[in-house]
Design a protein around this motif. Sequence first.
Motif, PDB file in Angstrom:
ATOM      1  N   SER A  79      33.861  47.225  48.434  1.00 35.74           N
ATOM      2  CA  SER A  79      32.885  47.741  47.271  1.00 35.74           C
ATOM      3  C   SER A  79      33.564  49.227  46.982  1.00 35.74           C
ATOM      4  CB  SER A  79      31.600  47.804  47.415  1.00 35.74           C
ATOM      5  OG  SER A  79      31.137  49.029  48.334  1.00 35.74           O
ATOM      6  N   PHE A  80      33.203  49.388  45.556  1.00 35.75           N
ATOM      7  CA  PHE A  80      33.513  50.954  45.202  1.00 35.75           C
ATOM      8  C   PHE A  80      33.108  51.903  45.960  1.00 35.75           C
ATOM      9  CE2 PHE A  80      29.347  50.369  43.323  1.00 35.75           C
ATOM     10  CZ  PHE A  80      28.820  51.629  43.325  1.00 35.75           C
ATOM     11  N   PHE A  81      31.982  51.729  46.781  1.00 36.55           N
ATOM     12  CA  PHE A  81      31.280  52.632  47.340  1.00 36.55           C
ATOM     13  C   PHE A  81      31.987  52.739  48.882  1.00 36.55           C
ATOM     14  CE2 PHE A  81      27.970  53.697  50.851  1.00 36.55           C
ATOM     15  CZ  PHE A  81      27.574  54.926  50.312  1.00 36.55           C
ATOM     16  N   GLU A 110      29.014  44.063  40.863  1.00 37.43           N
ATOM     17  CA  GLU A 110      30.229  43.772  40.764  1.00 37.43           C
ATOM     18  C   GLU A 110      30.724  44.207  39.160  1.00 37.43           C
ATOM     19  OE1 GLU A 110      29.093  39.388  39.330  1.00 37.43           O
ATOM     20  OE2 GLU A 110      29.518  38.676  41.543  1.00 37.43           O
ATOM     21  N   ALA A 111      29.895  44.722  38.431  1.00 40.71           N
ATOM     22  CA  ALA A 111      30.352  45.504  37.198  1.00 40.71           C
ATOM     23  C   ALA A 111      30.769  46.883  37.570  1.00 40.71           C
ATOM     24  CB  ALA A 111      29.419  45.600  36.180  1.00 40.71           C
ATOM     25  N   LEU A 112      30.232  47.397  38.510  1.00 39.44           N
ATOM     26  CA  LEU A 112      30.735  48.631  39.127  1.00 39.44           C
ATOM     27  C   LEU A 112      32.165  48.458  39.626  1.00 39.44           C
ATOM     28  CD1 LEU A 112      27.250  50.162  40.337  1.00 39.44           C
ATOM     29  CD2 LEU A 112      28.781  51.036  38.333  1.00 39.44           C
ATOM     30  N   ASN A 113      32.208  47.518  40.556  1.00 33.04           N
ATOM     31  CA  ASN A 113      33.544  47.459  41.254  1.00 33.04           C
ATOM     32  C   ASN A 113      34.556  47.102  40.284  1.00 33.04           C
ATOM     33  OD1 ASN A 113      32.453  47.301  43.932  1.00 33.04           O
ATOM     34  ND2 ASN A 113      31.974  45.453  44.129  1.00 33.04           N
ATOM     35  N   LYS A 114      34.218  46.153  39.137  1.00 36.50           N
ATOM     36  CA  LYS A 114      35.305  45.867  38.080  1.00 36.50           C
ATOM     37  C   LYS A 114      35.737  47.393  37.442  1.00 36.50           C
ATOM     38  CE  LYS A 114      34.266  41.351  37.067  1.00 36.50           C
ATOM     39  NZ  LYS A 114      35.430  40.536  37.301  1.00 36.50           N
ATOM     40  N   LEU A 121      38.587  46.001  44.012  1.00 32.77           N
ATOM     41  CA  LEU A 121      37.354  46.234  44.924  1.00 32.77           C
ATOM     42  C   LEU A 121      36.523  45.097  44.674  1.00 32.77           C
ATOM     43  CD1 LEU A 121      37.017  49.824  43.465  1.00 32.77           C
ATOM     44  CD2 LEU A 121      37.824  49.105  45.487  1.00 32.77           C
ATOM     45  N   GLY A 122      35.567  44.788  45.863  1.00 31.92           N
ATOM     46  CA  GLY A 122      34.636  43.843  45.800  1.00 31.92           C
ATOM     47  C   GLY A 122      35.313  42.304  45.970  1.00 31.92           C
ATOM     48  N   GLU A 123      36.359  42.460  46.484  1.00 30.43           N
ATOM     49  CA  GLU A 123      36.750  40.941  46.688  1.00 30.43           C
ATOM     50  C   GLU A 123      35.850  39.974  47.553  1.00 30.43           C
ATOM     51  OE1 GLU A 123      40.051  39.907  45.038  1.00 30.43           O
ATOM     52  OE2 GLU A 123      38.996  41.386  43.688  1.00 30.43           O
TER      53      GLU A 123
END
Length: 628
Positions: free
Chosen positions: A499-501, A607-611, A621-623
């Motif tokens: 994830s982005f985090f 999901e939106a933040l990962n995109k 990210l978030g695969e």
Amino acid sequence: MVEMYDIVIVGAGPVGLTLSTCLARWGYRIKHIDNRPEPTLTGRADGIQPRSLDLLRNMGLKRAIMEHEPAKVYEVAFWDPASKGIHRTGTWASCPKFIDARYPFTTLLHQGLIERVFIEDIEKNGAKVDRPWTITGFKNDGKDPKYPVEVSLAHVDGTMSDTVRAKYLFSGEGARSFVRDQLGVKIHHKDPIAHVWGVMDGVVRTDFPDIKMKCTIHSDVGSIMVIPRENNMVRLYIQIASSTDPDFNPRKTATTEEVQKHAQEILRPYTITWDRVEWFSVYPIGQGIAERYTLDERVFMGGDACHTHSPKAGQGMNTAFLDAVNLAWKIHHVESGFAPRDILSTYESERKKVAENLLDFDARYAKLFSTRIPSAGEVAGAHDSSDQQEENEFVKTFKASCEFTSGYGVAYNPNLINWSPEHPAKHPLFLSFDAGTKLKTGRYFTSATVTRVVDANVVHLEQEIPMNGSYRIYLFAGNPSISSRAVKDLATQMSNKSSFFSAFQYADKVDRYHERHNPHTRFLSLCTIFNSPRSKIYIAEMLPETLARYGDHVYADDVWDQRVPDAKAAAHAKMGLDEEKGGVVVVRPDGYVGCVVKLEEGAGTCEALNKYFSVITGKKLGEERATL
């Protein structure tokens, strides 16, 4: 042995010092030179606008600047021709109430004192300014792929020289930039020079009643701008020549005595004499802009090396601060592996657009100041122009320029960092201006007052995360009884390794128990804001462990705000977010909004933040999907 540096900075004016301050704090190796033997002694820029005060506070430098007891301008007085000299026709706010500013005033302090505050901070963080040294040559020859720029330096007295290598070279040299000349970058001037002005700092004796106020004075024999200063001084900008004069010469000069005599004529029936003059200069007003800020994203320029304009709107130093901060965090993210090199291209596109807007405004303002005289009726109309059905041109210009001159009008266009419906990151949960949020991407994050849960301090939310080079994630968590599942789901998704985090978490096992802002990663800092009274917020019970780790950044949205008087959760309401369901705001390291996302149960919010962060970081990210 050739010394290697992350960056060589040439010029220790506001732009070079701000860049050096940021990068020194973030651990970069800096070679910083200036060709003057010591910092500015007198004169030069002096106005710090409200938005810049926010920035300086975020950098932890505002208090040191305020210790010098600068003058503060809350109002501007207008003086116009009368039958016997001049008379006051009205006043208006320097930063009117329609601008939501923490510090609704312009701070006036001589540039040298401001420079010293930055220099002390730079030295505290292990860097220094070498004086008096100058740059004699440079080339991006790539002979060392890690340090591709060779820079030749020399002591001003010719006794020493040095050659170093660097990842970046930055010119903050001012309008006569050696680096710009060597790159062959042209300055484009908007219009021929139309006005010549004198500027004088000093201590005066006068019966003019508004000498402690900022004033624009129009008389039948010329114009003056009065700027109060620290230490009982006053700065006067005095019109010396105009292109409408029959014998106009843009290179006209004048002596101190001639300018003082002219000022005395303009101020009639009032008298003025000088006890002492600290600084005096004559300058033509011209608006110029560099056609490029960089050619290769290794050698950059900023500040007066890129844009020149009249000083009367008080924009030079403020624009320099923002040039530097914009570039600093982008270099930091590239060098930290948080972003690909192409993020550096947004420095020129963002800051050049701001400079173009400034020059357009400055050309109008200079012309307006030098020729146009507002009537008493127009000035009165500006007091509360929001109630008028049809605003006249002068009030419109004033209103538009107030937002701009305060610094809150800076707007970056959509790009890879500033989300828009055209952004490569597509997801139904992104929110747009007036469609789920009042925030505009590329604009300053709205100020809001909240209560910090751990110690019941009432704090300024936008100031809670310092200028640490990190993205700021604001989780507006809405009403806990409604949003608790959505908050838990977001935390679960964030815990995903990809994830982005999680993608940039520390690899080492250093004890970071006392780290408030960056316990997991230097990539981001996180705040959670509940629509709930502080007494009903229990961090360990209401937040999953990942979010609870940011316990010092959990807030109750329980402070009333006059701008949204009917709101139960004022901070949520000011952002235009649903007070019950909340939302997530991503703010860039320099304080501008990157994107806004709806807070929803399930995987969608993350999901939106990962995109969004996939586009910025160049990483997928978030695969993997977490199981809920």
